[in-house]
Scaffold this motif. Structure first.
Motif, mmCIF file in Angstrom:
data_model
loop_
_atom_site.group_PDB
_atom_site.id
_atom_site.type_symbol
_atom_site.label_atom_id
_atom_site.label_comp_id
_atom_site.label_asym_id
_atom_site.label_seq_id
_atom_site.Cartn_x
_atom_site.Cartn_y
_atom_site.Cartn_z
ATOM 1 N N GLU A 48 5.515 12.882 -2.388
ATOM 2 C CA GLU A 48 5.899 11.761 -3.239
ATOM 3 C C GLU A 48 5.250 10.488 -2.723
ATOM 4 O OE1 GLU A 48 10.086 11.411 -3.503
ATOM 5 O OE2 GLU A 48 10.365 13.516 -3.943
ATOM 6 N N GLN A 49 4.941 9.593 -3.656
ATOM 7 C CA GLN A 49 4.367 8.312 -3.247
ATOM 8 C C GLN A 49 5.462 7.260 -3.212
ATOM 9 O OE1 GLN A 49 1.212 7.392 -5.907
ATOM 10 N NE2 GLN A 49 -0.225 8.722 -4.873
ATOM 11 N N GLY A 50 5.328 6.240 -2.317
ATOM 12 C CA GLY A 50 6.320 5.181 -2.213
ATOM 13 C C GLY A 50 5.916 4.178 -1.149
ATOM 14 N N MET A 72 0.849 -1.150 0.000
ATOM 15 C CA MET A 72 0.000 0.000 0.000
ATOM 16 C C MET A 72 0.903 1.223 0.000
ATOM 17 S SD MET A 72 -2.266 1.044 3.350
ATOM 18 C CE MET A 72 -3.068 -0.451 3.432
ATOM 19 N N MET A 73 0.775 2.032 -0.989
ATOM 20 C CA MET A 73 1.616 3.214 -1.094
ATOM 21 C C MET A 73 1.005 4.347 -0.280
ATOM 22 S SD MET A 73 3.091 2.914 -4.950
ATOM 23 C CE MET A 73 2.516 4.431 -5.447
ATOM 24 N N ARG A 74 1.838 5.094 0.380
ATOM 25 C CA ARG A 74 1.386 6.225 1.203
ATOM 26 C C ARG A 74 2.061 7.497 0.715
ATOM 27 N NH1 ARG A 74 -0.101 3.709 6.524
ATOM 28 N NH2 ARG A 74 0.171 1.538 6.083
#
Length: 160
Positions: free
Chosen positions: A9-11, A1-3
């Protein structure tokens, strides 16, 4: 699940990446063990099959002959000569052939000629009862984890 991070930025989080790597490592290790076991079982089976084939070939030679020579099934006379080692003598109009276990080697003697029939034999048992010759060859295990082999053959004798 990307946060989303604080910078927008997403990661993935470090925990998610470590968990994914652990799962991949466990699955890869299980697959490698299955492949190794498959190769090991295949090798063991081939060795056992080869051993049984070799022992069966030797008993077939004794029972039915070799190179135009008569085997026990069609011989004029078949007898067991006692004494260490026990000797199986097969006689016909061309002479006699003796089979005996010398150490771990099953040998064939015809006149002055001696030949090796099969090696690494642990036991060569011979019995004649009611016109039936029972032959047994046993080979000790050739490697750790590989079972030995035992082959038995019964032959009806022509002149009993």
């Amino acid at each position: 699940m990307m946060r989303p991070s604080s910078s927008g930025e997403q990661g993935y989080t470090l925990i998610e990446i470590l968990l994914a790597m652990s799962i991949v490592a466990i699955l890869g290790g299980a697959a490698a063990m299955m492949a190794r076991d498959g190769v090991s079982y295949s090798l063991r089976f081939r060795r056992l099959f080869s051993t049984q084939t070799e022992l069966t070939r030797a008993l077939h030679e004794i029972s039915y002959g070799y190179a135009g020579r008569q085997g026990a099934a069609g011989a004029d006379q078949v007898e067991v000569l006692k004494g260490p080692p026990a000797v199986l003598r097969i006689s016909d109009e061309q002479g006699s052939t003796d089979y005996s276990l010398e150490g771990a080697v099953l040998t064939r003697a015809r006149g002055e000629s001696r030949s090796i029939v099969v090696t690494d034999v642990q036991r060569f048992a011979i019995e004649i009862e009611d016109g039936v010759l029972t032959l047994e060859l046993e080979r000790k295990p050739i490697a750790p984890g590989v079972a030995g082999a035992r082959v038995v053959q019964r032959v009806f004798l022509r002149n009993s």
